[in-house]
Design a protein around this motif. Structure first.
Motif, PDB file in Angstrom:
ATOM      1  N   SER A  54     -79.604  32.503  18.403  1.00 30.82           N
ATOM      2  CA  SER A  54     -80.051  33.891  18.418  1.00 30.82           C
ATOM      3  C   SER A  54     -78.959  34.771  17.827  1.00 30.82           C
ATOM      4  N   TYR A  55     -79.323  35.604  16.875  1.00 31.46           N
ATOM      5  CA  TYR A  55     -78.363  36.478  16.201  1.00 31.46           C
ATOM      6  C   TYR A  55     -78.623  37.935  16.555  1.00 31.46           C
ATOM      7  N   ASN A  56     -77.591  38.730  16.381  1.00 29.26           N
ATOM      8  CA  ASN A  56     -77.690  40.172  16.578  1.00 29.26           C
ATOM      9  C   ASN A  56     -78.290  40.801  15.313  1.00 29.26           C
ATOM     10  N   GLU A 122     -79.437  41.536  21.427  1.00 21.44           N
ATOM     11  CA  GLU A 122     -80.334  40.477  20.936  1.00 21.44           C
ATOM     12  C   GLU A 122     -81.561  41.012  20.191  1.00 21.44           C
TER      13      GLU A 122
HETATM   14 MG    MG Z   1     -81.811  37.650  17.346  1.00 20.28          MG
END
Ligand code: MG
Ligand code: NAP
Length: 515
Positions: A54-56, A122
């Protein structure tokens, strides 16, 4: 002890201590980024070989966390685990089940900014949007907990001499819970705990863009002591494990919130009775929208303009209820468009860790591509007023975008874009306005701005949407206050956060004893 339900208030960020609290929460979450999270099946933590990262979305190279990615074997174990746990959980008294939710609401309230800060990282939610998402999650826990206690009463039946008759509600069985990423806390919590509090056990497959906030919630439910196997956590690809879970003969119901296309796919698959399946599966689906705000010539034009902006660009238009069509009377069309454009051009777009940011990024690269694709279509179909470009920042930023003179049948007026794009179209009388408003396959939310009583009463009858508002925004439904769900291709109109909602996870049993 049950107290009357009250919505969790939104945080007042004009207060210094709240600002400090949110900043501290952002710092704490920053230190916790990049951790690894397991599947939880039958209470057991399972680390697999594959991962969902999961990336910002505000800073696209920053890893928020890595969550174990389930394969089909895990999916089978999760369904079996839930099925096993159902044997005990279905017998736990309703009030006892409800207390897990009420306790979780209390803990979430205590850790409000911490959870909101995860949403900022998130999902790319601004402080206010993240705060509203967490408040709604608290509301769902509290409301469904209390609702379970309320509806757990004998049903009044007509007396028949010489008989004792009773109708009770019993749970269904194993539920598959499939939430979207856009309210990654509120909707995920809502559709999970409603199924659990009614005595079902579940397999939760979170959206792949936002699995870490779901993992945090699953940790919270462990902390409140929810028995093993009641909530099984199964992050995985929708297209890989999704079909398997939906098709499984032990699946008793699916509760889905997401796009029209996936919703329809599940609807079609769920109807197929599998070998060894001994029930007809139930389906609760909340899908997309093509929501509108109508502004009549006699409306408060400043109020209408402000509410169009909020409804269209809050959380970058990534709400099922977002206003993507502004239908404005020809006499005030230029004036409203000018007001909306002026407010829009002042919106702060950027990294949502900054308190002053109004609009953050869109969720990921594929969302960005899709939205920019619609903007290109819009440029061919209508006239661009403002915006229309991606921003040169290290995230998925798109300018708030306004089109004018879009034909009601054009694609940008018919298809859900799910981004910061709103199209204006003029009308000459309310017949025409209502025909345009009702003229899509969706029917989720809409709002009419007018000062005319007759127009409001007509609209109550004629505008065909699940959530119809007057002289206010078309987003921001509150649990218990505005039960939520749409008509037509917007879904099964389940009215989440309303007094009928929990019955969808129950079946009625009649017992009749002759004396
Ligand atoms: Mg993400
Ligand atoms: P989505 O792409 O349909 O995904 C929703 C969920 O379905 C995700 O968990 C996804 O998993 C899963 N999925 C994908 N393919 C599947 C399959 N074949 N079988 C089972 N599950 C599958 O929607 P989204 O992009 O997350 O959310 C945005 C949409 O949700 C918009 O259309 C919006 O209007 C709608 N929405 C509606 C409401 C409402 O109340 N009506 C509320 C919020 C959002 P992966 O993430 O792994 O693909």
């Amino acid at each position: 002890m049950v107290v009357p339900f009250r919505n969790e208030p939104f945080t007042d960020f004009s207060k210094e201590n709240e600002v400090k609290g949110y900043e501290a929460a952002l710092q704490q979450v920053e230190q916790e980024l990049g951790q690894e999270y397991p599947l939880i099946i039958g209470g057991e933590a399972i680390y697999g070989k594959a991962w969902i990262t999961s990336y910002n979305p505000s800073q696209k190279d920053q890893v928020v966390g890595r969550v174990t990615k389930a394969d089909l074997e895990h999916a089978e174990q999760a369904i079996q685990g839930a099925s096993q746990a159902f044997k005990q959980w279905r017998r736990v008294p309703a009030e006892h089940r409800a207390r897990y939710l009420l306790k979780a609401a209390t803990l979430l309230r205590q850790r409000k900014h911490y959870f909101s800060a995860w949403l900022t990282y998130e999902a790319g939610k601004s402080w206010a949007e993240a705060d509203a998402d967490t408040a709604e999650a608290i509301d769902f826990l509290e409301y469904y907990g209390q609702e379970m206690i309320r509806i757990n009463r004998p049903v009044e039946l007509v007396h028949f001499p010489g008989e004792d008759n009773q109708q009770n509600y019993i749970p269904l069985g194993v539920g598959v819970i499939i939430p979207p990423w856009n309210f990654p806390l509120a909707i995920m919590v809502g559709i999970t705990v409603s199924a659990i509090v009614t005595g079902n056990t579940v397999v939760l497959k979170p959206a792949s863009a936002t699995p870490v906030i779901a993992a945090k919630f699953v940790e919270l439910m462990k902390e409140v002591g929810l028995p093993d196997g009641v909530l099984n956590f199964l992050p995985g690809s929708g297209s890989e494990v999704g079909d398997f879970l939906v098709d499984h003969p032990l699946t008793r119901f699916v509760s889905f919130t997401g796009s029209r296309d996936v919703g329809v796919r599940i609807y079609e698959r769920i109807a197929k009775v599998q070998p060894n399946q001994i029930w007809l599966k139930r389906y609760i689906a909340e899908m997309g929208g093509k929501d509108f705000i109508i502004v009549d010539h006699d409306a408060d034009l400043d109020g209408a303009a402000r509410n169009i902006v909020t409804s269209a660009f809050g959380f970058s238009g990534q709400k099922c209820s977002a206003c993507s069509r502004a239908i404005v009377h020809e006499d005030v069309y230029e004036e409203v468009l000018a007001k909306v454009t002026q407010i829009t051009e002042q919106l702060q777009v950027g990294d949502v860790r900054q308190q002053e940011t109004y609009m953050g990024p869109v969720i990921d690269q594929s969302a960005m591509n899709k939205i920019l694709g619609y903007i290109a279509i819009g440029k061919a179909e209508a006239k661009l007023v403002t915006g229309g470009n991606a921003l040169e920042l290290n995230g998925f930023f798109i300018q708030p975008t306004i089109f004018r003179d879009a034909a009601p049948a054009s694609r940008i007026m018919q298809e859900e874009i799910f981004g910061p794009v709103v199209a204006f179209t003029p009308f000459s009388d309310l017949d025409e306005a209502f025909a345009i408003a009702n003229g899509t396959e969706y029917g989720l939310t809409g709002s009419l701005f007018t000062r005319n009583r007759e127009s409001i009463e007509r609209a109550r009858e004629e505008l065909h949407v699940g959530n119809l508002y007057f002289n206010r925004k078309c987003t921001g439904a509150l649990v218990g206050v505005h039960p939520f769900g749409g008509f037509n291709m917007s879904g099964t109109d389940s009215k989440a956060g309303g007094p009928d909602y929990l019955y969808q996870f129950l079946q009625a049993k009649l017992t009749s004893e002759a004396f």
